[in-house]
Design a protein around this motif. Structure first.
Motif, short mmCIF file in Angstrom:
data_model
loop_
_atom_site.label_atom_id
_atom_site.label_comp_id
_atom_site.label_asym_id
_atom_site.label_seq_id
_atom_site.Cartn_x
_atom_site.Cartn_y
_atom_site.Cartn_z
N UNK A 1 0.71 -1.08 -0.02
CA UNK A 1 0.14 0.01 -0.09
C UNK A 1 0.90 1.36 -0.08
N UNK A 2 1.72 1.32 0.86
CA UNK A 2 2.78 2.50 0.77
C UNK A 2 3.47 2.75 -0.16
N UNK A 3 3.85 1.53 -0.92
CA UNK A 3 4.84 1.67 -2.20
C UNK A 3 4.15 2.02 -3.29
N UNK A 4 2.70 1.43 -3.24
CA UNK A 4 1.87 1.95 -4.33
C UNK A 4 1.70 3.47 -4.42
N UNK A 5 1.49 4.23 -3.26
CA UNK A 5 1.32 5.59 -3.28
C UNK A 5 2.54 6.31 -3.64
N UNK A 6 3.62 5.65 -2.98
CA UNK A 6 4.90 6.23 -3.55
C UNK A 6 5.23 6.08 -5.17
N UNK A 7 4.89 5.19 -5.69
CA UNK A 7 4.89 5.03 -7.16
C UNK A 7 4.08 5.90 -8.04
N UNK A 8 2.74 6.06 -7.39
CA UNK A 8 1.79 7.09 -7.95
C UNK A 8 2.25 8.47 -7.94
N UNK A 9 2.90 9.02 -6.57
CA UNK A 9 3.43 10.02 -6.35
C UNK A 9 4.66 10.30 -7.42
N UNK A 10 5.54 9.35 -7.59
CA UNK A 10 6.70 9.69 -8.50
C UNK A 10 6.25 9.72 -10.01
N UNK A 11 5.13 9.11 -10.47
CA UNK A 11 4.77 8.89 -11.75
C UNK A 11 3.66 10.22 -12.29
N UNK A 12 2.97 10.25 -10.97
CA UNK A 12 1.91 11.38 -11.69
C UNK A 12 1.98 12.40 -10.55
N UNK A 13 2.82 12.68 -9.71
CA UNK A 13 2.75 13.70 -8.85
C UNK A 13 1.94 13.81 -7.68
N UNK A 14 2.06 14.50 -6.73
CA UNK A 14 1.41 14.36 -5.48
C UNK A 14 -0.06 14.70 -5.72
N UNK A 15 -1.12 13.67 -5.28
CA UNK A 15 -2.47 14.00 -5.24
C UNK A 15 -3.28 13.40 -3.93
N UNK A 16 -3.66 14.09 -3.21
CA UNK A 16 -4.19 13.81 -1.90
C UNK A 16 -5.30 12.62 -1.99
N UNK A 17 -6.01 12.67 -3.15
CA UNK A 17 -7.01 11.84 -3.36
C UNK A 17 -6.62 10.40 -3.33
N UNK A 18 -5.32 10.27 -3.87
CA UNK A 18 -4.72 8.95 -4.03
C UNK A 18 -4.91 8.07 -2.80
N UNK A 19 -4.91 8.60 -1.55
CA UNK A 19 -4.95 8.11 -0.25
C UNK A 19 -6.03 7.31 -0.10
N UNK A 20 -7.12 7.96 -0.84
CA UNK A 20 -8.53 7.40 -0.55
C UNK A 20 -8.62 6.18 -1.32
N UNK A 21 -7.79 5.99 -2.22
CA UNK A 21 -8.06 4.57 -3.29
C UNK A 21 -7.33 3.37 -2.43
N UNK A 22 -6.55 3.83 -1.45
CA UNK A 22 -5.87 2.58 -0.75
C UNK A 22 -6.55 2.01 0.43
#
Length: 521
Positions: free
Chosen positions: A390-411
């Motif tokens: 879960x943590x690494x998925x957030x990091x992956x999306x942040x690195x590829x698409x930039x920081x988006x707070x809504x990503x936390x709600x997907x996890x």
């Protein structure tokens, strides 16, 4: 006889360092020409001054921000006047060592999400070096020259410092995990006889609590005294691991919250009494305060069966030493992945075996996610453990698409083991420090539940997991449910000729696949 002072300890430390360090190329000197006016220790390596160590009393924690700010001002003075690039702060118990770097060279820490002054003095390690962890006052100064463990610790520091001077990088996170485990194991071993006696006398409802704990764990009634003692030992160990995890998480939270830090400081001053009842009451109040302050983490700080057990005298010393050790660490300056690794290491061996837990290396997780993930979407890990996927998925999306707070709600994550689900929730919360600092409420979507009993819709874009690899019989025991096979059978009832001997991971794959959006189309 004169009362010993920091000067007395400095002289003793210098003498022992000369003896232990000679073969490694080290020497030491008692130095009176200091910016503070108090003597410091100068460490030489191959006849060149390489480090200065400032000594404080044991009662002063190394995590105190004002102490570190003052020390690093002195460090700059030594750098400019003696060309020394290493500076240490040592309170007899532990030693923090800093290095001057020409440009900022540090990993991402909790401070990356907090406004604050940046410095070119960086810790050589995330964690302090232990020297005399049991020291209570300057009166213990002789321990450095008379106690074998203290001398072994000092020699270990010199060996590691030699590696640093030779350009090697240190990772002491495994040492921290081992230290926590050792304190817990020692406390459990010391308290077992007392607990066994309390069980037989049924003092403080220990027998009823044991029966409740045994029932929750799906354990049969002990067949003999030997098995009773074994089960009691496991129960005490779980009590101390759970307590330690709560203390550690509180320390991480208070490193970014001034009010929680003040509350902790106020209460830690009260834990010296040797009355287990007072000790337990103090921390129960702290944990209740943490729930109220964060508006969350009932699952972490709340009370379960092992928390209702009394603490006994024999375990107190180990717990106090553990708290003292953890309190020396400046958690806000530690890489978030390292913190996660420490929490992950707190699941004890017996429990991990029953659950078939094999925590996946982050490099392997990153490889799997890079081949799996596309744009951010709803993702679940049905055996989330400490939350690595879960943590690494957030990091992956942040690195590829930039920081988006809504990503936390997907996890989202599920784990049958309460300890693991607590860890996962903690690690996701740590990742969301930016949201928390911006006063945005974030409640990690982690459920302490049995994945096979969960009725989940096929609405997920991704299912990523490292499922348990163990026999069904062991899972039934670990999962506290004697009808566990019934739930497994329902998972595969639509698959003809399914082998009843299939391992647990096969059932995870089947149910996980049914959660994907494509499976419903």
């Amino acid at each position: 006889m004169e009362k010993p002072t920091e000067d007395t300890y400095v002289a003793e430390f210098v003498s022992v360092t000369k003896q232990l360090g000679a073969l490694l190329g080290f020497d030491a000197e008692f130095n009176r020409k200091t910016p503070s006016g108090k003597p410091d220790i100068i460490i030489y390596y191959k006849n060149k001054p390489v480090a200065v160590i400032e000594v404080k009393e044991p009662k002063i924690p190394l995590s105190d921000p004002s102490l570190n700010e003052q020390a690093l001002r002195y460090a700059d003075w030594y750098r400019k006047n003696r060309d020394v690039l290493f500076y240490g702060i040592h309170n007899m118990k532990y030693l923090n060592l800093f290095k001057f770097v020409q440009k900022e060279q540090r990993e991402k820490t909790l401070l990356d999400f907090i406004e604050g002054k940046k410095t070119l003095w960086v810790p050589v390690s995330n964690f302090p070096f232990k020297i005399i962890p049991w020291a209570k006052s300057i009166d213990d100064y002789k321990q450095i020259s008379t106690n074998n463990r203290a001398q072994e610790n000092l020699q270990d520091f010199l060996l590691k410092f030699k590696e640093i001077l030779e350009g090697k990088t240190l990772d002491l996170s495994s040492d921290v995990i081992e230290a926590i485990r050792r304190y817990i194991e020692e406390g459990a071993n010391r308290g077992l006889t007392k607990f066994e006696d309390m069980y037989r006398r049924n003092e403080e409802n220990v027998r009823e609590l044991f029966e409740a704990w045994r029932s929750e764990r799906g354990l049969d009634k002990p067949k003999n005294d030997s098995q009773l003692r074994e089960f009691l030992g496991l129960m005490i160990k779980e009590q101390l691991y759970t307590f330690s995890m709560k203390v550690l998480f509180y320390l991480v939270l208070q490193s970014i919250d001034a009010e929680m830090a003040a509350k902790l400081k106020e209460n830690l001053a009260s834990v010296e009494p040797s009355d287990p009842l007072i000790f337990k009451r103090i921390f129960d109040m702290l944990f209740a305060y943490a729930i109220d302050k964060t508006g969350d983490f009932e699952e972490v700080f709340g009370t379960n069966t092992v928390d209702k057990l009394p603490l006994v005298d024999a375990t107190l010393q180990s717990l106090k030493e553990l708290i003292s050790y953890l309190s020396q660490i400046r958690w806000s300056e530690i890489n978030v992945d390292v913190i996660g690794r420490i929490f992950e290491g707190l699941i004890y061996t017996e429990r991990r075996h029953l659950l078939g837990q094999h925590f996946t290396d982050t490099a392997v997780v990153d490889l799997i996610l890079a081949a799996t993930l596309k744009s951010p979407g709803r993702l679940i890990d049905p055996a989330c453990g400490s939350g690595t996927f879960l943590v690494r998925a957030l990091n992956y999306w942040r690195a590829k698409y930039g920081y988006k707070k809504e990503n936390y709600q997907f996890i989202e994550g599920i784990d049958i083991d309460k300890l693991a689900s607590m860890l996962s929730k903690i690690n996701l919360y740590i990742q969301a420090i930016k949201e928390i600092e911006d006063k945005i409420k974030y409640y990690p979507k982690i459920r302490h539940s049995d994945f096979f009993k969960e009725m989940l819709p096929p609405e997920f874009s991704y299912v990523t997991t490292n499922p348990p690899y163990t026999r069904q019989e062991e899972m039934a025991m670990a999962f506290y449910d004697k009808e566990y096979k019934k739930w497994l059978d329902e998972t595969v009832e639509d698959i003809p000729d399914w082998s009843k001997r299939a391992s647990i991971y096969a059932y995870f794959l089947v149910k996980g696949a049914k959660l994907l959006k494509e499976a419903a189309d």
